[in-house]
Design a protein around this motif. Sequence first.
Motif: not given
Lengths: 252, 316
Positions: B16-18, B20-25, B29-33, B155-165
């Motif tokens: 997902f974040p990849l 979103a990043q590609a689409l510059d949105e 990512v922040s919302f998904a976190s 934000d992307v890193t933070f997202y992955y940490v949240c996903l991991g948790v």
Amino acid sequence: MAKPVLEVLGLTKRFGGLVATDAVTFDVVPGEIHALIGPNGAGKTTLVHQLSGAVAADAGSIRFNGADITVMPTHDRVRAGLARSYQITSIFRRLTVVDNIVLAVQARNGTSLSFWRPIKSESALYDEARAIAKDVGLAGREEIVSGFLAHGEQRQLEVGLALATKPLCVMLDEPMAGMGPEESERMIPLISGLRATRSVLLIEHDMDAVFRLADRISVLVSGRIISTGTPAAIRASDEVRRAYLGDETVHG
Amino acid sequence: MNRTLNLVLLAIAIAFPLVAQALDELFYVSFASRILIYAVAATSLNLILGYGGMVSFGHAAFFGAGAYCVGIAMVHGVTSAWITWPLAMVVSALLAWVIGAVCLRTRGVYFIMITLAFAQMMYYIVLGLKAYGGEEGINLLNRSVIGFGVDLKNDVTFYYVCLGVLVAVLYLCQRLVRARFGNVVQAIRENETRMDAIGFPTFQYKLVCFVIAGGVCGLAGALIANQTKFVNPNLLHWPVSGELMIMVILGGLAYLYGGVIGAFVLLFLDELISPYTIFSKLYVGLVLLVIVLFAPHGIAGLIEKWRGTLPRKKDG
Ligand SMILES: Nc1ncnc2c1ncn2[C@@H]1O[C@H](COP(=O)(O)OP(=O)(O)OP(=O)(O)O)[C@@H](O)[C@H]1O
Ligand SMILES: [Mg+2]
């Protein structure tokens, strides 16, 4: 006579003006089936509630296996070896027969503060539960969700749950309530066989079963025990006959 | 079958974040976190509400306590996630222990009211914490520090940490529910009287369950403080408890994914509707009403039913 395993002394319980248990004193000795009989509303279930710890007594004391358990919580009494079954079936209706019994086996086997190992992999628990299901006549019915069992089978499971705790003394509150004659006939050897390893306080309205099973009988009327004795003595007692059995002759 | 589904969901969450990043949105990512964090909180509530049958209306207390742990520590210059996140869990678990020890002596409506009362008490306590901003709350200068080259400011890193948790919490939850402990807790929900009568100290098991849920929710609180870089008393206010309850009920009581589905649907609906009307809560409420009416076991229950009626290949 052997030293009692369960001793009840002057137990009293009032509900407002009603004295449901009136200075009840009696005991159960190891290896005996002690039947408690009495008319509807005599206070039999209320007495069991106090012995199991579900209801607090107003006065009197309960000793079990040498210890005073008058104010002990229910689960500790069970762990000490005093278990009960219910007059109104109280099983885990959404669980299968074996899953019901596994709970009781689990309760006395090690800690249940176990958060990692899947319980389904604990085959020892399941093997023991299946054996108990078989003992109470539910062989072949282990995987049925208990809410779907026939009434008589639910009663068997009800008793099975109490026995699965491996009690020293088990209190059975009308185990045959609502059972057909055939089902009752199956229950009688089961209860009779308990004598070998445990003692039983049996509450039952089926006089035929009571006189076949009991070693001693106590008669409870309006919260008071009016007589305790052997089946023969109880059958012959005029007082019991007048107060409870009516004037009709009791067949044994 | 289940395993495949889990892996597909995980793959989507990772990709997902990849995308979103590609689409510059990056906003998404922040919302998904945020959704992931609420999913953790709702999953912890599902432990007590769904599996344990304890209708706690005070879960925000643990969420807020976790968040404030991070916030207050940050004010005092403690920024390491390795200190403040476990601290958040321990403090919330202790709080759950105290609250649970009192509340679990009551039943039914009393339990609902007294858990609510405790949470509201906590709300007023932090409202009065003038040293930590009172009703203004605390603005965090930055996110917690993890080290090892992981930068939560991204934000992307933070997202992955949240996903991991979230994945870790779901896995632990699954283990726990299927172990002896989960067996006991669910049986207490079915018939507590009988559990007592076969020898279980039911109060103690419920309390342990409450404490675990409190601790996990504290971790979610620590994450939300990081996500918004802001903590304020509203995190402990009753609407948050209510929202978490709605997520669990909507998603599916006692379904592993109940909290996740509920968090996703509720936050997504809210995001979708709120730009168009100030009555967004009303419309969200209506949608929820419809879903609950047609899916009494929540969305997870509906999915299970749907999958159950479909002809499918054998598992494994
Ligand atoms: N919680 C209660 N509050 C008030 N009265 C009660 C309560 N429980 C029982 N009673 C009363 O106490 C008396 C004894 O009831 P109990 O159920 O013990 O009788 P029982 O001998 O078991 O009867 P049965 O043979 O019908 O099962 C009854 O008059 C009953 O109405
Ligand atoms: Mg009765």
